[in-house]
Design a protein around this motif. Structure first.
Motif, PDB file in Angstrom:
ATOM      1  N   THR A  94      15.141  90.100 -19.516  1.00  0.00           N
ATOM      2  CA  THR A  94      14.814  91.188 -20.441  1.00  0.00           C
ATOM      3  C   THR A  94      15.474  90.978 -21.800  1.00  0.00           C
ATOM      4  O   THR A  94      14.894  91.328 -22.838  1.00  0.00           O
ATOM      5  N   ALA A  95      16.692  90.395 -21.811  1.00  0.00           N
ATOM      6  CA  ALA A  95      17.332  90.077 -23.088  1.00  0.00           C
ATOM      7  C   ALA A  95      16.527  89.032 -23.842  1.00  0.00           C
ATOM      8  O   ALA A  95      16.351  89.119 -25.067  1.00  0.00           O
TER       9      ALA A  95
ATOM     10  N   GLU B  40       6.871  96.488 -32.113  1.00  0.00           N
ATOM     11  CA  GLU B  40       6.437  95.181 -31.602  1.00  0.00           C
ATOM     12  C   GLU B  40       6.375  95.203 -30.076  1.00  0.00           C
ATOM     13  O   GLU B  40       5.448  94.638 -29.473  1.00  0.00           O
ATOM     14  N   PHE B  41       7.342  95.855 -29.461  1.00  0.00           N
ATOM     15  CA  PHE B  41       7.359  95.973 -28.003  1.00  0.00           C
ATOM     16  C   PHE B  41       6.154  96.770 -27.502  1.00  0.00           C
ATOM     17  O   PHE B  41       5.474  96.359 -26.553  1.00  0.00           O
TER      18      PHE B  41
ATOM     19  N   HIS C  91      12.971  87.633 -28.355  1.00  0.00           N
ATOM     20  CA  HIS C  91      11.667  87.142 -28.783  1.00  0.00           C
ATOM     21  C   HIS C  91      10.959  88.185 -29.655  1.00  0.00           C
ATOM     22  O   HIS C  91      10.397  87.855 -30.709  1.00  0.00           O
ATOM     23  N   LEU C  92      11.004  89.447 -29.232  1.00  0.00           N
ATOM     24  CA  LEU C  92      10.349  90.498 -30.006  1.00  0.00           C
ATOM     25  C   LEU C  92      10.997  90.668 -31.371  1.00  0.00           C
ATOM     26  O   LEU C  92      10.308  90.906 -32.369  1.00  0.00           O
TER      27      LEU C  92
ATOM     28  N   GLY D 246      10.647  89.891 -37.217  1.00  0.00           N
ATOM     29  CA  GLY D 246      11.485  89.527 -38.355  1.00  0.00           C
ATOM     30  C   GLY D 246      12.727  90.380 -38.470  1.00  0.00           C
ATOM     31  O   GLY D 246      13.160  90.730 -39.574  1.00  0.00           O
ATOM     32  N   VAL D 247      13.332  90.688 -37.324  1.00  0.00           N
ATOM     33  CA  VAL D 247      14.476  91.587 -37.262  1.00  0.00           C
ATOM     34  C   VAL D 247      15.693  90.831 -36.726  1.00  0.00           C
ATOM     35  O   VAL D 247      15.584  90.136 -35.707  1.00  0.00           O
ATOM     36  N   PRO D 248      16.871  90.923 -37.360  1.00  0.00           N
ATOM     37  CA  PRO D 248      18.068  90.291 -36.794  1.00  0.00           C
ATOM     38  C   PRO D 248      18.478  90.990 -35.504  1.00  0.00           C
ATOM     39  O   PRO D 248      18.180  92.164 -35.302  1.00  0.00           O
ATOM     40  N   VAL D 249      19.177  90.264 -34.632  1.00  0.00           N
ATOM     41  CA  VAL D 249      19.568  90.827 -33.346  1.00  0.00           C
ATOM     42  C   VAL D 249      20.999  90.406 -33.039  1.00  0.00           C
ATOM     43  O   VAL D 249      21.436  89.313 -33.422  1.00  0.00           O
ATOM     44  N   GLN D 250      21.752  91.270 -32.356  1.00  0.00           N
ATOM     45  CA  GLN D 250      23.144  91.015 -32.020  1.00  0.00           C
ATOM     46  C   GLN D 250      23.358  91.290 -30.534  1.00  0.00           C
ATOM     47  O   GLN D 250      22.463  91.773 -29.841  1.00  0.00           O
TER      48      GLN D 250
END
Length: 432
Positions: free
Chosen positions: A350-351, A423-424, A356-357, A362-366
Motif C-alpha cells: 500500500t505504501a 489521483e487515488f 506511485h500515486l 506530481g506531489v512530494p512524499v515523505q
C-alpha cells in the motif's frame, strides 16, 4: 485549485465546523450542493448504477458513496477515511458553578488535549441540543454561539512563582471557563441554551432544554502566517484538514470509479461507538451495498483504504523527538506512516501504491516512523483494516502542535494531499 483557494476553502470549512456535528453538517451540505442524495438508514434503499449518496449517523459521522460507471464495483472500492472529532473541552451534564461570585461551567477533557494552550483564549460554545417544544414534540438542533462568551484565565505568576519550571493542570479545578458575574436570578446553562435556540431557530417554541452535547472552542479564525505565508494555523486541523481534503478529492474526481469517503466520530477516544470506526457504521453500509457475502469479500479484497490523519512534523526546537531518518518537513508533502507493531496499517504494497500515486500527481512524499524508544499513536487505519479486511495505507499532512487548541501545517501541504487523493479516486487499477 490554486494554493490560496485551497487554504481559503479549508479555512471556511474549519470555521463552519466547531464540533463533529457541525463538521458532518458542513460535509453533507457540500455534498448535497454537488447533487449527492441523502439516504436514511431507517428506510429501504434503491441504489442506482452511477448514483451518488451520503449517509449520516448520530449527526457526527458521514459516509459519501459514488458508485461510478457500470462494472466499477468489480474493480474494488477506493476508500478514504478520516475523523470529525478533535480534542477539546466538553461541558458536563450539570455544569453550573458559582465561585468567587462568578458564573462558570464545569468541563471534561475530551481526548488527549494539550491543556495549557486553552488558557487566556476567547472561547465560544457549540454543539447539539435536545429540546421539547410547547406542543410536547422532541427535537435536536445544532447551536453555535460564535461570539466569545468564555475564558479560562491563567493564574498570575506572582501567585505561582514556579509556573515556568513546571505547570501541573488539574482539569477539575483549573479548567472551568468563566462566563459572567453571578446575577439575580441566578443564570444556568439551560436558560442560556434556550435563549440561543430562540435566536437561531425562531420558528421553534421551546418549552424545555432536555439535554446537550456542547464543546468550547477557540474563536480565533484560521490564518496563513509567516513572512512568505508558508504556514497555516487553525484549530482542529487534526483532523478536519483530512476530512476537507477527502471531500475536495471526491468532488473533483472523474466519477468513473466506485469511491467512498468515510468521516467518523470518536477517533480521539478510541472509536468504539455506534458511529466510530470501531463500530458497525461502515460494515452496515457495505452489507447493504453488497448483500451477497462472497461478492462483498471479493470487492473488499480488490479495494484499498487511505486512512488520512495528520502526521508529526519535525519540530525545530525538539529535533531529538524524531528518528533521524524520519523527520517529515512542513510543506514537504503528505507523509506515509509506518509502524511494525501495526499502530499504523501501512504495508509495503500500500505504501508503494501511495508513492506511485504521488509521482503521478506530481506531489512530494515523505515517511514517518516513531523513535524506537517512544510509544506510537494510532489511527482509524488498523481498526478499519481489522474489521473489514481491506488493505490500508496510513498517511497524513505533517503538522506541529498536534492536539493543541491551535495547530500548524504548511500552507502547501493541504493542496498536495487533495491532488494525490484525487489521483487515488481516479486510479483505474489497484495492485493485487
Amino acid at each position: 485549485m490554486p494554493q490560496s483557494s485551497v487554504i481559503d476553502d479549508l479555512g471556511a470549512f474549519i470555521q463552519a465546523s466547531p464540533t463533529p456535528f457541525h463538521a458532518t453538517r458542513t460535509l453533507a451540505d457540500r455534498l448535497l450542493a454537488a447533487d449527492y442524495q441523502r439516504l436514511d438508514e431507517r428506510d429501504a434503499w434503491q441504489l442506482q448504477p452511477g448514483g451518488r449518496y451520503l449517509i449520516t449517523r448520530n449527526d457526527s459521522s458521514l459516509i459519501a458513496l459514488s458508485l461510478g460507471e457500470p462494472g466499477a464495483l468489480e474493480r474494488g472500492l477506493r476508500m478514504i477515511g478520516a475523523h470529525t472529532d478533535s480534542p477539546c473541552l466538553r461541558v458536563k451534564p450539570q455544569p453550573d458553578l458559582l465561585q468567587a461570585n462568578l458564573w462558570q461551567l464545569g468541563v471534561e477533557v475530551y481526548g488527549g488535549a494539550l491543556l495549557a494552550p486553552w488558557f487566556d483564549r476567547d472561547l465560544s460554545l457549540a454543539g447539539r441540543v435536545t429540546l421539547r417544544d410547547q406542543q410536547g414534540q422532541l427535537h435536536s438542533r445544532l447551536l453555535d454561539f460564535r461570539q466569545p462568551l468564555a475564558i479560562i484565565p491563567s493564574l498570575a505568576i506572582h501567585l505561582n512563582r514556579g509556573v515556568n519550571d513546571s505547570l501541573a493542570i488539574n482539569p477539575q479545578l483549573h479548567l472551568p471557563p468563566l462566563l459572567a458575574h453571578a446575577s439575580e436570578p441566578q443564570r444556568d446553562v439551560r436558560s442560556l441554551l434556550k435563549d440561543q435556540l430562540q435566536r437561531e431557530y425562531p420558528e421553534l417554541q421551546v418549552d424545555q432544554v432536555l439535554d446537550f452535547e456542547l464543546s468550547f472552542y477557540d474563536t480565533q479564525p484560521p490564518a496563513c502566517i509567516g513572512v512568505d505565508g508558508d504556514f497555516f494555523a487553525a484549530a482542529r486541523l487534526d483532523n478536519l484538514l483530512s476530512c476537507h481534503a477527502g471531500l475536495r478529492a471526491l468532488l473533483d474526481s472523474d466519477g468513473r470509479q466506485a469511491c467512498l469517503l468515510v468521516c467518523t466520530d470518536h477517533e480521539e477516544v478510541g472509536s468504539s461507538s455506534c458511529c466510530g470506526a470501531d463500530g458497525p457504521f461502515l460494515e452496515d453500509l457495505l452489507q447493504r451495498l453488497l448483500p451477497d457475502a462472497e461478492q462483498r469479500i471479493r470487492c473488499l479484497q480488490r479495494s484499498i483504504l487511505v486512512s488520512a490523519d495528520n502526521a508529526h512534523a519535525l519540530h525545530p526546537n525538539f529535533i531529538d523527538k524524531h528518528d533521524g531518518n524520519h523527520g517529515p518537513q512542513l510543506n514537504g508533502g503528505p507523509v506515509i506512516k509506518i509502524n511494525s507493531n501495526q499502530r499504523y496499517a501501512t504495508s509495503s504494497e500500500t505504501a508503494g501504491l501511495f508513492r506511485h500515486l504521488c509521482q503521478q500527481a506530481g506531489v512530494p512524499v515523505q515517511s514517518f516512523v516513531v523513535r524506537s524508544d517512544m510509544g506510537c499513536g494510532s489511527t482509524i487505519g488498523p481498526i478499519t483494516a481489522s474489521r473489514t479486511g481491506v488493505r490500508t495505507v496510513d498517511v497524513g499532512v505533517p503538522t506541529l502542535a498536534m492536539h493543541s487548541v491551535r495547530e500548524l501545517a504548511g500552507s502547501r501541504d493541504p493542496g498536495y494531499l487533495i491532488r494525490v487523493l484525487r489521483e487515488f479516486y481516479n486510479c483505474e487499477e489497484l495492485p493485487g
